[in-house]
Enzyme design. Structure first.
Site, short mmCIF file in Angstrom:
data_model
loop_
_atom_site.label_atom_id
_atom_site.label_comp_id
_atom_site.label_asym_id
_atom_site.label_seq_id
_atom_site.Cartn_x
_atom_site.Cartn_y
_atom_site.Cartn_z
N ALA A 88 0.81 -1.22 0.00
CA ALA A 88 0.00 0.00 0.00
C ALA A 88 0.84 1.27 0.00
O ALA A 88 0.40 2.32 -0.46
CB ALA A 88 -0.96 0.00 1.18
N THR A 89 2.06 1.19 0.50
CA THR A 89 2.93 2.37 0.44
C THR A 89 3.13 2.75 -1.03
O THR A 89 2.96 3.91 -1.43
CB THR A 89 4.28 2.10 1.12
OG1 THR A 89 4.03 1.80 2.51
CG2 THR A 89 5.21 3.29 1.02
N HIS A 104 -0.91 -7.94 3.47
CA HIS A 104 -0.51 -8.39 4.81
C HIS A 104 -1.38 -7.87 5.95
O HIS A 104 -1.18 -8.26 7.09
CB HIS A 104 0.97 -8.08 5.06
CG HIS A 104 1.32 -6.66 5.37
ND1 HIS A 104 1.60 -6.23 6.64
CD2 HIS A 104 1.43 -5.58 4.58
CE1 HIS A 104 1.90 -4.94 6.61
NE2 HIS A 104 1.80 -4.52 5.37
N THR A 148 8.25 -7.65 -13.03
CA THR A 148 7.71 -9.01 -13.02
C THR A 148 6.80 -9.19 -11.81
O THR A 148 7.16 -8.83 -10.69
CB THR A 148 8.87 -10.03 -12.97
OG1 THR A 148 9.66 -9.83 -14.14
CG2 THR A 148 8.36 -11.45 -12.92
N CYS A 181 8.98 6.50 18.12
CA CYS A 181 10.40 6.73 18.34
C CYS A 181 10.96 7.50 17.16
O CYS A 181 10.99 7.00 16.05
CB CYS A 181 11.13 5.39 18.42
SG CYS A 181 11.00 4.62 20.01
C1 LIG Z 1 -0.01 -0.58 6.75
C2 LIG Z 1 -0.60 0.62 6.13
C3 LIG Z 1 -0.04 1.17 4.95
C4 LIG Z 1 1.22 0.62 4.33
O1 LIG Z 1 1.01 -0.60 3.69
P1 LIG Z 1 2.27 -1.50 3.25
O2 LIG Z 1 1.67 -2.57 2.41
O3 LIG Z 1 2.84 -2.02 4.52
O4 LIG Z 1 3.21 -0.65 2.49
C5 LIG Z 1 -0.66 2.26 4.40
N1 LIG Z 1 -1.75 2.81 4.95
C6 LIG Z 1 -2.30 2.32 6.07
C7 LIG Z 1 -3.52 2.97 6.63
C8 LIG Z 1 -1.74 1.22 6.70
O5 LIG Z 1 -2.29 0.76 7.81
#
Ligand SMILES: *Cc1c(COP(=O)(O)O)cnc(C)c1O
Length: 394
Positions: free
Chosen positions: A67-68, A197, A236, A322
């Site tokens: 999601a990042t 995840h 890929t 932190c």
């Molecule tokens: C965990 C999270 C992300 C990041 O997702 P990743 O797949 O770990 O990069 C983005 N937005 C929210 C709200 C999240 O909880």
């Protein structure tokens, strides 16, 4: 109980993934042999499973590394593609860093970003949003549900406003999918980020929903190469990861109704247990507009670090972050107006598929025990109790 950070991969997801590491190891982009075809078929099947979870069409799903990346692609991709139309983006202060830092980067390149405030309940004000939109606005990026306080934003209303004004609407729905019904058509969502995840799938595998009609959203890619994923995201494909993500999405959808009920029950039990055993405990954010599996509470008159140390056999997150130099209170809690001491002494609980009622009872008992012990040592708590006692006597 830190399932907002990540989740265990469901055993059924692991089983679905396994053949794609060695038996069916083809590259989904290999068009000349059966290894490639098998991989492609598996990827397309997963695309369908993920699309169904959010009421999208399979072709509207673009696979990413998480999601990042999806948030980066949505925001940078729209900003660059629609640069001629305008350079203004609207977001809000409690977004995930993947959205906030992306917006900050764009500010360096001359874009203008409005960061809407939130109320004590953690939600934006729709009038603020309406007033923030200008002729230069190209994108509204507001998350579906917050990862610290679980507060759900008024997504349908935001979608309506965006559509009325002809502005694209992106939402980071990582924490919402699989917990509450997400529907990109009903809510007029144009772009949506999700990740494997957080829904009992593998790490390093995410997706971006990109609307194809009414309107057709275009994006400039941020990773260039072989032109995979309709040219929006080269590289890929992670076939085993995608297969697992797809399976996780399917399970989330078929089990959402029951799982939501079960998690809400556990969460409410956790909340009541803590509130029954302790006074001076404050819930952060709206309880009405909230994910069923989230609880975020502050414990007055205890030191945050001692609290976490005291319950270090339980996996939770604290309201402190932190940084290199010192402990900073959570920017999300700060945005709600929670004072620094309370922010430091707050805990985020994120319940998940594999938590049991026995675990919840254990956590209630540990938290009550540790907070009570810390307060016995606190002169501030003593003074506060004294004051209450005196006012009652008077
Ligand atoms: C965990 C999270 C992300 C990041 O997702 P990743 O797949 O770990 O990069 C983005 N937005 C929210 C709200 C999240 O909880």
């Amino acid at each position: 109980m830190d399932n907002h950070a990540t989740t265990a991969v469901d055993p059924r997801v692991v089983s679905a993934m396994l053949p794609y590491f060695n038996e069916k190891f083809g590259n989904a982009a290999s068009r000349n042999h059966s290894f490639g075809w098998a991989a492609e078929e598996a990827v397309e099947s997963a695309r369908g499973q993920i699309a169904r979870l959010i009421n999208a069409a399979p072709k509207e799903i673009i696979f990413t590394s998480g999601a990042t990346e999806s948030n980066n692609l949505a925001i940078k991709g729209v900003a660059e593609m629609y640069r001629e139309r305008g350079n203004h983006i609207i977001t809000q202060v409690t977004e995930h860093k993947a959205v906030l830092d992306t917006c900050k980067r764009l500010e360096k390149y001359g874009y203008q970003v409005t960061y809407l405030p939130v109320g004590k309940d953690g939600r934006i004000d729709l009038d603020h949003l309406r007033r923030a939109i200008t002729a230069k606005t190209v994108l509204i990026a507001i998350m579906y549900a917050n990862n610290e306080i679980g507060v759900i934003q008024p997504i349908e209303e935001i979608g309506k406003i965006a559509k009325e004004k002809g502005v694209l609407f992106h939402t980071d729905a990582v924490q919402a999918v699989g917990k509450v019904p997400v529907d990109v058509i009903k809510d007029n969502v144009d772009l949506l980020a999700l990740t494997g995840h957080k829904i009992y799938g593998p790490k390093g595998c995410g997706a971006l929903y990109v609307r194809r009609r009414n309107p057709r959203v275009q994006l400039t890619s941020i990773i260039d190469g072989g032109g995979h994923e309709r040219g929006m995201r080269s590289g890929t494909l992670n076939v085993p990861g995608i297969v697992g993500f797809g399976k996780a999405a399917e399970l989330s959808q078929s089990e959402m109704a029951q799982e939501t009920e079960r998690l809400r029950g556990l969460r409410d039990h956790l909340k009541e247990g803590i509130l029954k055993g302790l006074d001076e405990v404050y819930v952060n954010g709206s309880m009405t507009y909230r994910l069923p599996n989230n609880l975020n509470v502050s414990f007055a008159y205890v030191d945050g670090e001692s609290l976490l140390m005291g319950i270090n056999d339980v996996a939770v997150s604290s309201g402190s972050a932190c940084t290199s130099a010192k402990m900073e209170p959570s920017y999300v809690l700060k945005a709600l107006g929670v004072n620094e001491d309370l922010a430091h002494s707050s805990i985020r609980f994120g319940l998940g598929r594999f938590n049991t009622p026995e675990e919840v009872d254990y956590v209630i008992q540990r938290v009550v025990e540790v907070v009570s012990r810390l307060r016995e040592l606190s002169p501030l708590y003593d003074t506060a109790k004294e004051r209450v006692h005196l006012s009652k006597t008077n």
